[in-house]
Scaffold this active site. Sequence first.
Site, PDB file in Angstrom:
ATOM      1  N   LEU A  21       0.949  -1.397   0.065  1.00 36.82           N
ATOM      2  CA  LEU A  21       0.223   0.003   0.116  1.00 36.82           C
ATOM      3  C   LEU A  21       1.200   1.516  -0.247  1.00 36.82           C
ATOM      4  O   LEU A  21       0.573   2.249  -0.112  1.00 36.82           O
ATOM      5  CB  LEU A  21      -1.129   0.038   1.385  1.00 36.82           C
ATOM      6  CG  LEU A  21      -2.156  -1.215   1.551  1.00 36.82           C
ATOM      7  CD1 LEU A  21      -2.526  -0.978   2.037  1.00 36.82           C
ATOM      8  CD2 LEU A  21      -2.722  -1.176   0.314  1.00 36.82           C
ATOM      9  N   PHE A  98       1.299 -10.680  12.193  1.00 35.02           N
ATOM     10  CA  PHE A  98       1.612 -11.672  11.542  1.00 35.02           C
ATOM     11  C   PHE A  98       0.221 -12.757  12.632  1.00 35.02           C
ATOM     12  O   PHE A  98      -0.351 -11.932  13.403  1.00 35.02           O
ATOM     13  CB  PHE A  98       2.590 -13.208  12.152  1.00 35.02           C
ATOM     14  CG  PHE A  98       2.918 -12.468  13.862  1.00 35.02           C
ATOM     15  CD1 PHE A  98       2.441 -13.271  14.987  1.00 35.02           C
ATOM     16  CD2 PHE A  98       4.680 -11.713  13.577  1.00 35.02           C
ATOM     17  CE1 PHE A  98       3.088 -12.893  16.154  1.00 35.02           C
ATOM     18  CE2 PHE A  98       5.086 -11.160  14.711  1.00 35.02           C
ATOM     19  CZ  PHE A  98       4.225 -11.972  16.352  1.00 35.02           C
ATOM     20  N   TYR A 148      -9.682  -3.804  13.061  1.00 38.43           N
ATOM     21  CA  TYR A 148     -10.484  -4.283  13.857  1.00 38.43           C
ATOM     22  C   TYR A 148      -9.648  -3.232  14.927  1.00 38.43           C
ATOM     23  O   TYR A 148      -9.430  -3.875  16.400  1.00 38.43           O
ATOM     24  CB  TYR A 148      -9.895  -5.586  13.645  1.00 38.43           C
ATOM     25  CG  TYR A 148      -8.244  -5.692  13.277  1.00 38.43           C
ATOM     26  CD1 TYR A 148      -6.642  -5.094  14.010  1.00 38.43           C
ATOM     27  CD2 TYR A 148      -7.695  -6.349  12.138  1.00 38.43           C
ATOM     28  CE1 TYR A 148      -5.987  -5.149  13.632  1.00 38.43           C
ATOM     29  CE2 TYR A 148      -6.658  -6.654  11.788  1.00 38.43           C
ATOM     30  CZ  TYR A 148      -5.991  -6.159  13.117  1.00 38.43           C
ATOM     31  OH  TYR A 148      -3.972  -6.696  12.234  1.00 38.43           O
ATOM     32  N   LYS A 163      -2.345  -0.855  16.900  1.00 46.04           N
ATOM     33  CA  LYS A 163      -3.514  -0.273  16.151  1.00 46.04           C
ATOM     34  C   LYS A 163      -3.638   1.308  16.731  1.00 46.04           C
ATOM     35  O   LYS A 163      -4.512   2.494  16.124  1.00 46.04           O
ATOM     36  CB  LYS A 163      -4.265  -1.049  14.323  1.00 46.04           C
ATOM     37  CG  LYS A 163      -3.314  -1.484  13.812  1.00 46.04           C
ATOM     38  CD  LYS A 163      -2.638  -1.023  12.751  1.00 46.04           C
ATOM     39  CE  LYS A 163      -1.942  -1.156  11.840  1.00 46.04           C
ATOM     40  NZ  LYS A 163      -1.265  -0.396  10.850  1.00 46.04           N
ATOM     41  N   ILE A 192      -6.666  -5.675   1.414  1.00 46.22           N
ATOM     42  CA  ILE A 192      -6.935  -4.930   0.463  1.00 46.22           C
ATOM     43  C   ILE A 192      -5.147  -6.341  -0.685  1.00 46.22           C
ATOM     44  O   ILE A 192      -4.063  -5.626   0.968  1.00 46.22           O
ATOM     45  CB  ILE A 192      -6.294  -3.321  -0.006  1.00 46.22           C
ATOM     46  CG1 ILE A 192      -7.242  -3.186   0.949  1.00 46.22           C
ATOM     47  CG2 ILE A 192      -5.580  -3.051  -1.680  1.00 46.22           C
ATOM     48  CD1 ILE A 192      -6.801  -1.628   0.847  1.00 46.22           C
TER      49      ILE A 192
END
Length: 284
Positions: A21, A98, A148, A163, A192
């Site tokens: 990305l 992972f 998430y 995140k 994606i």
Amino acid sequence: MFRHDLLQGKRILITGGGTGLGKGMAQRFLELGATVYICGRRKEILAETEAELGRATKGAIHSRPCDVRNAQAVDEMIETIWKDGPLDILVNNAAGNFLARTEELSPRAFEAVIGIVLVGTINVTMACARRWLNHGHHATVLNITTTYAKTGSAYVAPSAVSKAGVEALTRSLAVEWGNRGIRMNAIAPGPIPTEGAFSRLLPRPELEKFAKDRNPLGRFGTVEELANLAAFLVSDGSGYVNGDVITMDGGEWLQGAGEFSALGRMLTEAEWAALKPRKTSGSD
Ligand code: HXC
Ligand code: NAP
């Protein structure tokens, strides 16, 4: 979709810009006139991307090997970039992730992901922001999170907590620094296809099919769709968007949250028909 000079004169750093990305955003920003810096740990990958995108677009691209976990190395990289002039835009895109059962993770496994995603984002943001704030330079930061971050997710706990931290940082600094000309936003994408993400998180065809089938749009997102949204959010055209996290997932997380959403994939035509009210005699 955009004027070809949307990002003309803008100087942008994309962490993890050598692949996936990050590379897609680099290409789009170059097409829109920006000067783009990309960083990552692997020098050869960065050099390949620099050569490929440099050939294909008119904008200028520069690669800077750097491990975002190392605050000193980050500050040195930012200092060399500033020698050419201040950055206007930072995209915190580098990540590590992972699949694993959480009880089996070692402390180093947690540290590896938190170090890249959360500490890395803090390191690069701070190195840029100190310079922006000192000189009154207006700028914008775009963080790439994931859906998430707000729900949490089993089997990717280090990524989920990192995140979520990045989203909290985004909202905190949007308010703290907004009146000094720094805008902070995030994009939370759903799946994606990229080599880095799919080789680690959807490594078998049946897992990929499961993920695709459960999406309301019946497909994955594309790098181009992500890059277009990113271009809008870093451009001056979105100047009043601050402190937001824009979800880009085809509605996937909402269908996961809805109590009855999975029925669409489970019930047959006959079962739906059986749910309709039965006509009783005398009614029409
Ligand atoms: C359990 C694991 C593991 C695994 C590594 N570790 N992989 N533990 N299961 N699959 C443990 C190791 O055993 C070690 O602990 C510690 O983690 C550090 O591992 P290293 O290999 O030394 O780390 P490093 O070289 O720093 O690599 C970091 C990495 C790697 C995160 C492990 O995968 C990486 O470099 N990733 C970068 C790219 C990436 O992940 N892209 C995907 C982003 S997709 P011990 O105790 O043994 O020393 C994404 C969102 C996708 O983020 C959302 C999709 C919807
Ligand atoms: P990717 O190709 O693996 O990208 C990760 C990039 O981060 C790589 O270029 C990697 O380069 C770099 N990186 C990792 N550790 C680093 C470190 N310590 N210092 C500097 N750079 C580092 O995966 P991607 O799919 O494009 O992911 C990009 C972003 O999108 C990530 O934030 C990810 O969480 C997010 N995202 C992706 C998806 C998806 O489905 N693809 C969905 C939701 C969110 P090096 O290994 O060379 O360092």
